[in-house]
Design a protein around this motif. Sequence first.
Motif, PDB file in Angstrom:
ATOM      1  N   GLU A 176      79.396  25.858  46.178  1.00 58.50           N
ATOM      2  CA  GLU A 176      78.451  24.755  46.270  1.00 58.50           C
ATOM      3  C   GLU A 176      78.958  23.567  45.461  1.00 58.50           C
ATOM      4  OE1 GLU A 176      73.987  25.734  46.591  1.00 58.50           O
ATOM      5  OE2 GLU A 176      74.220  24.893  44.576  1.00 58.50           O
ATOM      6  N   LYS A 211      78.319  19.277  44.340  1.00 61.18           N
ATOM      7  CA  LYS A 211      77.276  18.271  44.185  1.00 61.18           C
ATOM      8  C   LYS A 211      77.908  16.889  44.025  1.00 61.18           C
ATOM      9  CE  LYS A 211      73.097  17.133  41.600  1.00 61.18           C
ATOM     10  NZ  LYS A 211      72.238  17.447  40.433  1.00 61.18           N
ATOM     11  N   LEU A 251      81.238  12.788  54.838  1.00 59.90           N
ATOM     12  CA  LEU A 251      81.091  14.217  54.578  1.00 59.90           C
ATOM     13  C   LEU A 251      82.411  14.963  54.711  1.00 59.90           C
ATOM     14  CD1 LEU A 251      79.364  16.695  53.989  1.00 59.90           C
ATOM     15  CD2 LEU A 251      78.747  16.811  56.410  1.00 59.90           C
ATOM     16  N   TYR A 288      78.930  11.647  58.424  1.00 61.71           N
ATOM     17  CA  TYR A 288      77.687  11.574  57.643  1.00 61.71           C
ATOM     18  C   TYR A 288      77.981  11.000  56.257  1.00 61.71           C
ATOM     19  CZ  TYR A 288      73.661  13.162  54.893  1.00 61.71           C
ATOM     20  OH  TYR A 288      72.579  13.225  54.048  1.00 61.71           O
ATOM     21  N   THR A 338      76.748  22.778  54.902  1.00 62.17           N
ATOM     22  CA  THR A 338      75.345  22.370  54.770  1.00 62.17           C
ATOM     23  C   THR A 338      75.227  21.220  53.777  1.00 62.17           C
ATOM     24  OG1 THR A 338      74.891  23.933  52.972  1.00 62.17           O
ATOM     25  CG2 THR A 338      74.543  24.718  55.231  1.00 62.17           C
ATOM     26  N   VAL A 339      74.209  20.396  53.969  1.00 55.22           N
ATOM     27  CA  VAL A 339      73.860  19.339  53.020  1.00 55.22           C
ATOM     28  C   VAL A 339      72.412  19.554  52.636  1.00 55.22           C
ATOM     29  CG1 VAL A 339      73.626  16.857  52.634  1.00 55.22           C
ATOM     30  CG2 VAL A 339      75.504  17.713  54.046  1.00 55.22           C
ATOM     31  N   ASN A 340      72.169  19.814  51.356  1.00 52.40           N
ATOM     32  CA  ASN A 340      70.820  20.130  50.854  1.00 52.40           C
ATOM     33  C   ASN A 340      70.200  21.300  51.611  1.00 52.40           C
ATOM     34  OD1 ASN A 340      71.001  18.013  49.006  1.00 52.40           O
ATOM     35  ND2 ASN A 340      70.085  16.549  50.419  1.00 52.40           N
ATOM     36  N   GLU A 357      73.082  14.701  46.403  1.00 61.99           N
ATOM     37  CA  GLU A 357      73.109  15.678  47.493  1.00 61.99           C
ATOM     38  C   GLU A 357      74.011  16.859  47.155  1.00 61.99           C
ATOM     39  OE1 GLU A 357      71.943  13.319  51.530  1.00 61.99           O
ATOM     40  OE2 GLU A 357      74.056  13.280  50.972  1.00 61.99           O
ATOM     41  N   ILE A 394      76.375  19.855  48.579  1.00 58.77           N
ATOM     42  CA  ILE A 394      77.190  20.263  49.729  1.00 58.77           C
ATOM     43  C   ILE A 394      77.494  21.745  49.588  1.00 58.77           C
ATOM     44  CG2 ILE A 394      79.244  19.729  51.085  1.00 58.77           C
ATOM     45  CD1 ILE A 394      77.393  17.311  50.563  1.00 58.77           C
ATOM     46  N   CYS A 400      77.416  10.736  52.559  1.00 61.09           N
ATOM     47  CA  CYS A 400      76.806  11.480  51.455  1.00 61.09           C
ATOM     48  C   CYS A 400      76.275  10.508  50.408  1.00 61.09           C
ATOM     49  CB  CYS A 400      77.821  12.420  50.822  1.00 61.09           C
ATOM     50  SG  CYS A 400      78.408  13.712  51.946  1.00 61.09           S
TER      51      CYS A 400
END
Length: 203
Positions: free
Chosen positions: A174, A176, A93, A130, A119-121, A136, A138, A132
């Motif tokens: 955002e 992806k 992440l 983490y 944030t993730v999702n 998902e 981000i 990814c």
Amino acid sequence: MSRYRGPRLRVVRRLGVELPGLSRKTPRKAYPPGQHGQARKKRSEYAIRLDEKQKLRFNYGVSERQLVRYVRKARRAAGSTGQALLELLEMRLDNIVFRLGMAPTIPGARQLVSHGHVTVNGKVVNIPSYQCRPGEVIGVRDSDRSRQLVEANLQFPGLAHLPSHLEFDKNKLEGKVNGIVEREWVALQVNELLVVEYYSRKV
């Protein structure tokens, strides 16, 4: 061995290659630091493999124990162990946040994640390691402080080009993950096969 917190340019000079995840600065001197930095030395095969391993460690900001764990996991994966190792590191992440331009370096991205700004999702994730997965999303935590930090970082991203497996919407702040990173998009100059060879007798 704990995470490195010393002078970053010193590491870049010692390894003789740019580490985009560690530092945005480039050294003014092209030889290693120290009194004997300019002396030519015949380097052993072990020393060459060690340097390749250290490039991964310092660029992605992982400890020796973490890197050993990643190597073991990569060996269990199908296909090339070296390729699988790079994929595991690239899909962390903190690295994804860095590659999206939300932080200037991977240590900066790690701090952003651990302080709960990412944030993730739609859910806050404060674990930099983490993994990814494709599909998902981000994003940035819905707070003025988080948005201000990311917007300031986006003005001076660490890397100019967005890799093909990622997309980013600057208006929504955002990103992806569309797939797994391809080898050509790994920003670090490293021979991953030598890293696998380095650990072949140790792991």
